[in-house]
Design an enzyme around this catalytic site. Sequence first.
Site, PDB file in Angstrom:
ATOM      1  CG  ASP A 278      -1.854   7.769   0.555  1.00 11.54           C
ATOM      2  OD1 ASP A 278      -0.959   8.632   0.541  1.00 11.54           O
ATOM      3  OD2 ASP A 278      -2.674   7.634  -0.369  1.00 11.54           O
TER       4      ASP A 278
ATOM      5  CG  ASP B  84      -1.721   1.207   1.424  1.00 10.27           C
ATOM      6  OD1 ASP B  84      -2.435   1.584   0.472  1.00 10.27           O
ATOM      7  OD2 ASP B  84      -1.646   1.820   2.504  1.00 10.27           O
TER       8      ASP B  84
END
Length: 217
Positions: A16, A14
Amino acid sequence: MTATQLSARALLLDMDGTLVNSDAVVERCWRRWAAAQGLDGDHVMSVVHGRQGHLSMAILLPERPVEQNLAENRAMLAAETADTEGIVPVPGAPRFMAELAGLPHALVTSADTGLARVRMAAAGLPYPELAVTAEQVGASKPDPEGFLKAAAALGVDPADCLVFEDSQAGIQAGLAAGMRVVGVGPRAAAHRPTVQVADLTSVRVTRDADGGLLVAL
């Protein structure tokens, strides 16, 4: 204390909250949106992490037309892409990404390509050769589609992938894909990842004797 060690064939990352700390931007943009809608800002922030913006809007304002959410999401993406103030790498992320050079890995993010490239650059991190972004999936996290697409593109069985995630939606997506999940940071702890780390400072990735990856946490 002995480090936890996990074996894998590929790492799916991922962005953020996992590689990039963009909380300052997310807070500014989404609290501004919350105020305009007359919504509680803290409640909005509890929903938005890890999801595509229009899906967060649909959860928060379920009676609104999809077209309105899509239009406001386009405006939100433009605002977030233009705002890089306060974006920094998650501790340990620059070394972690340097260790992954030449190893099988992919970015799997709910951001679109433009936003992902801007945020990775603002944090001083290399953009992976393979990235599955918002435009490339029909269903956002917590649906596992993005992680499954990344695994397929890398030619790796989902069970041999190790996901790094910070949000509830992302952790649920990784587990639903049949993958193990390393929860990164304080948001992850409440959502039952396979294992948990405070940040990426202590994470080390090396090749094992069989050509796979050995991840020490």
